[in-house]
Write a protein that holds these residues in place. Structure first.
Motif, PDB file in Angstrom:
ATOM      1  N   ARG A 193       0.831  -1.209   0.000  1.00 45.93           N
ATOM      2  CA  ARG A 193       0.000   0.000   0.000  1.00 45.93           C
ATOM      3  C   ARG A 193       0.869   1.265   0.000  1.00 45.93           C
ATOM      4  O   ARG A 193       0.545   2.259  -0.660  1.00 45.93           O
ATOM      5  N   ALA A 194       1.980   1.193   0.743  1.00 45.07           N
ATOM      6  CA  ALA A 194       2.886   2.352   0.775  1.00 45.07           C
ATOM      7  C   ALA A 194       3.482   2.577  -0.614  1.00 45.07           C
ATOM      8  O   ALA A 194       3.552   3.714  -1.106  1.00 45.07           O
ATOM      9  N   ARG A 197       0.977   4.234  -2.759  1.00 40.18           N
ATOM     10  CA  ARG A 197       0.720   5.631  -2.425  1.00 40.18           C
ATOM     11  C   ARG A 197       1.866   6.520  -2.900  1.00 40.18           C
ATOM     12  O   ARG A 197       1.646   7.640  -3.375  1.00 40.18           O
ATOM     13  N   VAL A 198       3.095   6.021  -2.787  1.00 40.14           N
ATOM     14  CA  VAL A 198       4.227   6.773  -3.343  1.00 40.14           C
ATOM     15  C   VAL A 198       4.061   6.888  -4.861  1.00 40.14           C
ATOM     16  O   VAL A 198       4.219   7.974  -5.445  1.00 40.14           O
ATOM     17  N   GLY A 201       1.790   9.652  -6.591  1.00 40.95           N
ATOM     18  CA  GLY A 201       2.283  11.011  -6.814  1.00 40.95           C
ATOM     19  C   GLY A 201       2.997  11.162  -8.151  1.00 40.95           C
ATOM     20  O   GLY A 201       3.062  12.252  -8.715  1.00 40.95           O
ATOM     21  N   VAL A 204       0.843  10.171 -12.459  1.00 45.73           N
ATOM     22  CA  VAL A 204       0.096  11.191 -13.196  1.00 45.73           C
ATOM     23  C   VAL A 204       0.742  12.543 -12.918  1.00 45.73           C
ATOM     24  O   VAL A 204       1.727  12.630 -12.200  1.00 45.73           O
ATOM     25  N   TYR A 209      -4.223  16.082 -11.048  1.00 46.28           N
ATOM     26  CA  TYR A 209      -4.893  16.279  -9.749  1.00 46.28           C
ATOM     27  C   TYR A 209      -5.592  17.635  -9.695  1.00 46.28           C
ATOM     28  O   TYR A 209      -6.687  17.753  -9.150  1.00 46.28           O
ATOM     29  N   LEU A 222     -10.469  12.210  -4.108  1.00 44.73           N
ATOM     30  CA  LEU A 222      -9.014  12.009  -4.154  1.00 44.73           C
ATOM     31  C   LEU A 222      -8.609  10.773  -3.363  1.00 44.73           C
ATOM     32  O   LEU A 222      -7.876   9.907  -3.855  1.00 44.73           O
ATOM     33  N   GLU A 223      -9.086  10.664  -2.132  1.00 49.07           N
ATOM     34  CA  GLU A 223      -8.714   9.519  -1.298  1.00 49.07           C
ATOM     35  C   GLU A 223      -9.216   8.214  -1.917  1.00 49.07           C
ATOM     36  O   GLU A 223      -8.527   7.190  -1.879  1.00 49.07           O
ATOM     37  N   LEU A 226      -6.762   7.139  -4.407  1.00 51.95           N
ATOM     38  CA  LEU A 226      -5.533   6.595  -3.810  1.00 51.95           C
ATOM     39  C   LEU A 226      -5.741   5.150  -3.346  1.00 51.95           C
ATOM     40  O   LEU A 226      -4.854   4.307  -3.485  1.00 51.95           O
TER      41      LEU A 226
ATOM     42  N   ARG B 160      -3.714  19.480  -4.579  1.00 53.62           N
ATOM     43  CA  ARG B 160      -4.015  18.053  -4.421  1.00 53.62           C
ATOM     44  C   ARG B 160      -2.788  17.199  -4.718  1.00 53.62           C
ATOM     45  O   ARG B 160      -2.535  16.210  -4.041  1.00 53.62           O
ATOM     46  N   HIS B 161      -2.049  17.567  -5.752  1.00 51.13           N
ATOM     47  CA  HIS B 161      -0.861  16.759  -6.068  1.00 51.13           C
ATOM     48  C   HIS B 161       0.155  16.816  -4.936  1.00 51.13           C
ATOM     49  O   HIS B 161       0.752  15.808  -4.554  1.00 51.13           O
ATOM     50  N   VAL B 164      -0.828  14.519  -2.308  1.00 49.45           N
ATOM     51  CA  VAL B 164      -0.546  13.119  -2.647  1.00 49.45           C
ATOM     52  C   VAL B 164       0.944  12.817  -2.485  1.00 49.45           C
ATOM     53  O   VAL B 164       1.315  11.764  -1.950  1.00 49.45           O
ATOM     54  N   PHE B 165       1.781  13.719  -2.950  1.00 48.39           N
ATOM     55  CA  PHE B 165       3.229  13.545  -2.736  1.00 48.39           C
ATOM     56  C   PHE B 165       3.505  13.336  -1.245  1.00 48.39           C
ATOM     57  O   PHE B 165       4.258  12.432  -0.855  1.00 48.39           O
ATOM     58  N   GLY B 168       2.695   9.905   0.082  1.00 47.85           N
ATOM     59  CA  GLY B 168       3.761   8.935  -0.175  1.00 47.85           C
ATOM     60  C   GLY B 168       4.871   9.034   0.854  1.00 47.85           C
ATOM     61  O   GLY B 168       5.355   8.023   1.381  1.00 47.85           O
ATOM     62  N   THR B 171       3.520   7.669   4.191  1.00 45.54           N
ATOM     63  CA  THR B 171       3.286   6.228   4.184  1.00 45.54           C
ATOM     64  C   THR B 171       4.600   5.454   4.206  1.00 45.54           C
ATOM     65  O   THR B 171       4.667   4.363   4.784  1.00 45.54           O
ATOM     66  N   ALA B 172       5.624   5.993   3.562  1.00 43.28           N
ATOM     67  CA  ALA B 172       6.932   5.325   3.589  1.00 43.28           C
ATOM     68  C   ALA B 172       7.461   5.263   5.019  1.00 43.28           C
ATOM     69  O   ALA B 172       7.991   4.236   5.462  1.00 43.28           O
ATOM     70  N   ALA B 175       5.211   2.862   7.240  1.00 44.97           N
ATOM     71  CA  ALA B 175       5.252   1.439   6.870  1.00 44.97           C
ATOM     72  C   ALA B 175       6.196   0.666   7.790  1.00 44.97           C
ATOM     73  O   ALA B 175       6.117  -0.556   7.881  1.00 44.97           O
ATOM     74  N   VAL B 198      12.196   8.601  -0.557  1.00 47.25           N
ATOM     75  CA  VAL B 198      11.053   9.062  -1.348  1.00 47.25           C
ATOM     76  C   VAL B 198      11.197  10.561  -1.627  1.00 47.25           C
ATOM     77  O   VAL B 198      11.015  11.028  -2.755  1.00 47.25           O
ATOM     78  N   TRP B 202      11.629  13.992  -5.133  1.00 45.31           N
ATOM     79  CA  TRP B 202      10.751  15.158  -5.271  1.00 45.31           C
ATOM     80  C   TRP B 202      11.448  16.497  -5.052  1.00 45.31           C
ATOM     81  O   TRP B 202      11.062  17.507  -5.625  1.00 45.31           O
TER      82      TRP B 202
END
Lengths: 336, 336
Positions: A193-194, A197-198, A201, A204, A209, A222-223, A226, B160-161, B164-165, B168, B171-172, B175, B198, B202
Motif C-alpha cells: 500500500r505504501a 501511495r508513493v 504522486g 500522473v 490532480y 481524491l482519497e 488513492l 491536491r498533487h 498526494v506527494f 507517499g 506512508t513510507a 510502513a 522518497v 521530489w
C-alpha cells in the motif's frame, strides 16, 4: 483454460552471471503469421502488467489489428507469468530470483521470435513504459530485424531521476517488516500500500490532480483514487515488483557487449523508422530525455502526447483520448 | 546557552478543537527594533527546519540585514523547538500531539509580534516552502499589518498533487513497524530512511539529476547523495515530521472563519506588495499554482527562480546562485 503459451528457454545465463534455470517465457499471440512471415509485431509488457493489460491496444479497426498482423506479446520476466520470483522453484525462488536485465529479456524474446515462429523481420516493435524500453532495446540490438519502432512513455536508458523515483517506491515497500527481506509467507500489504501511495504522486501529473481527472476513472474523491491505486498493487507479489523494478533501474540499451556503455553509438544504430512518444507531462520519463535520444537516432521523430495524464497517458486503454492519439501514430507508422 | 527565546502562549485552542496546553513558541531575533517599530521582518521556518536553517538568508549586506531590520524567526509548531510531539508532556505528547494548522501557527505568531514586541506593522513577511505558506497566511489574515510579502517555493493553498506527494512520504515512514503508531521508544530509522529516499525524488528536479548537480553538494555519487539525504532525516523525530506534514497537507489561507473556504476572496484580500517566487522546476510547488494565485492578488508579481534545482533552489544557502536571486528580489521589494 490458459490464454497463453509457454516457450521453454532451458537454462539462461544472465548478464548478472547467474543462471535462470528452466526459464519460461510466457506469451500470447493475436492474428496469424502470413506466408511471407512479414506481418509480425512484437508488443512487450510494462511494469506490473501482463499480456492482458496490453490488449486495449489490440483489436479490429485499431493499428494493431489481428486481421492484418500477427501480434506477439511476450511477458516480461518477473511479471508473474514468465519466470518470476513467485513461480520459480527453489533455490532460485523469491528473494533469490536472479537479477534480470531488459537485455536478458530481449535476447530471450529474440529466441521466441526466431526459433518458435521463424520470423526474421519484425514489421514493428512497440510498447509502453518498460515495454517502450524493451522496444528501444530491440531497435539497438537487432537493427537489421526491426523495420519500425514506436516506444511510448519510456526511454532508451533509465535516467538518474527515474532511478531515484524507483528507489523511493522500493524503499516504501521494503520498509514494511512483513516483507522479511523477501521471505514473507503472507504478503507485506502495508508495504504494498505504501508503494502504491508513493507511486500515485508520480504516475500522473500535477495538472491531473488539479483538474480532478481521477473522477473520470470512477473515483469518487481524491482519497478514493488513492485506495483504488492501492488495490492494483495488492494483487501483485512483492518480490515480483522488486525484480521488475531492478530491471527498470538498470535499463540501458548500451549496457551490453555490443555497445559497452556507448549510449550515443547504441542510439545511432537504431536504423528502424521510429516515432518516439513521451507524454508531455510524464514525471519520470519526461519528454526531455526522449528529445535528446531522438536527436541521436537516424530515422526517429519526437512526437509528445499532449496530455495532462502524466505517465498514465500511455497506459493502454485507460484514457480514450490518449489511447487514440497513440493508435493513430501506430497506424501512420505502419503504412510508412 | 540557548540561542533562542520562548514565548509562553498558555493554553491555545486550535482549529481542530483540541487544546495545545502550555504552548510554547520558540523564536529568535536578529538586529534591533527601531523606535518607530517599523523595521520588523517576520521570517517563519520551513518543513524540518529550525530557525538556524533560515540564517543563510540573514546577514550584513544581504536583504535581511540585522543592521537595518529587526528580524523575527518564529519556529513552526512541530519542528522540535516550539511545541512539538517530541517536547510536549503527556497526555498531549507523541502520537497524541494535537493537529495544528498553519492558521494556528500564524495566530500565535501574531500574538508574539504584537504582545511581546508591540509591533503593529511588519515591513515584510517572507519564507521558504512551508515558510512561504505561512507568509501567504499573514498576507491574507492581517492585510492591514503586512506591507510586503515574498513567499518563495510555496503556495497559498496546498494543491491536491502536493497532498498526494506528502501521502507517499508519510506512508513510507509509517510502513516501518518500528514506528508503532507513534509510540516508539527508539526511532523508526528504517522508515525515516524510506521517507528520505522518497523525498529525494521530489525535492530536486529531473534536470538536477541529469546534470549531476548533487556533486556540487559534496556528494561523490548518486547513491552518496541519497545517503546524505537520509542523514538529514535521521536526526528528526518521526512524530514531529508527521505533525508538520499534517499542517502542510491542510495548508489553505481560506480555511478559517475569515474566508470560509473562499480561496479567491482570501487571495484578493492580500493587499501587501508581493513578489511570489516559485522555482521554475519545483515538482510539488510547481510555478503554475503560484501563477494562478498571483492573478487573484491585487499587488503581486510572479517571478520564477530560473533554476534546475527544483524545490531545493529555495533552500536557504544551499545553492549560492539561487540564494542570490532570491536575496536580490528581497532587496528590491524592501525599497519599493
Amino acid at each position: 483454460m490458459a490464454d497463453y503459451d509457454v516457450f521453454e528457454l532451458g537454462d539462461v545465463v544472465l548478464q548478472s552471471g547467474m543462471t535462470l534455470r528452466d526459464a519460461k517465457l510466457v506469451y500470447t499471440t493475436y492474428g496469424s503469421l502470413n506466408r511471407r512471415r512479414d506481418n509480425a509485431i512484437l508488443f512487450p509488457t510494462f511494469y506490473g502488467g501482463q499480456h492482458m493489460q496490453n490488449e486495449p491496444m489490440i483489436g479490429a479497426g485499431m493499428a494493431l489489428d489481428p486481421a492484418a498482423y500477427f501480434i506477439i506479446v511476450p511477458n516480461m520476466f518477473g511479471n508473474g507469468l514468465s519466470s518470476s520470483p513467485s513461480n520459480t522453484p527453489p533455490p532460485y525462488d523469491r528473494a533469490r530470483f536472479p537479477p534480470v536485465t531488459l537485455y536478458d529479456n530481449v535476447m530471450c524474446q529474440h529466441r521466441l521470435v526466431t526459433e518458435q515462429f521463424g520470423v526474421e523481420r519484425l514489421a514493428l516493435v512497440t510498447g509502453f513504459s518498460m515495454g517502450a524500453q524493451q522496444t528501444f532495446h530491440w531497435g539497438a540490438l537487432f537493427p537489421d530485424m526491426v523495420e519500425r519502432i514506436l516506444p511510448w512513455c519510456g526511454s532508451a536508458k533509465t535516467s538518474r531521476h527515474n532511478f531515484v523515483f524507483l528507489e523511493g517506491v522500493k524503499t516504501a515497500l521494503t520498509a514494511d517488516d512483513a516483507w522479511r527481506g523477501g521471505w514473507y509467507d503472507t504478503p507485506p500489504t502495508k508495504g504494498l500500500r505504501a508503494l502504491a501511495r508513493v507511486y500515485s504522486g508520480w504516475v500522473v501529473s500535477q495538472a491531473f490532480y488539479r483538474e480532478q481527472s481521477y473522477l473520470q476513472l470512477g473515483a469518487a474523491s481524491l482519497e478514493d483514487f488513492l485506495v483504488m491505486q492501492e488495490g492494483r498493487r495488492l494483487n501483485s507479489d512483492a518480490n515480483n515488483l522488486l525484480a521488475m523494478l531492478w530491471s527498470w533501474q538498470q535499463g540501458d540499451i548500451s549496457a551490453n557487449p555490443l555497445y559497452n556503455g556507448d549510449f550515443e553509438k547504441a542510439l545511432g544504430a537504431i536504423s528502424a523508422k521510429a516515432i518516439v512518444m513521451p507524454s508531455q507531462t510524464d514525471l519520470y520519463f519526461p519528454p526531455e530525455d526522449n528529445e535528446w535520444e531522438v536527436r541521436h537516432m537516424p530515422h526517429a521523430e519526437f512526437r509528445p502526447i499532449p496530455s495532462i495524464w502524466g505517465h498514465m497517458a500511455g497506459s493502454p486503454g485507460v484514457n480514450p483520448v490518449d489511447t487514440a492519439f497513440i493508435d493513430s501514430a501506430l497506424k501512420e507508422l505502419l503504412v510508412s
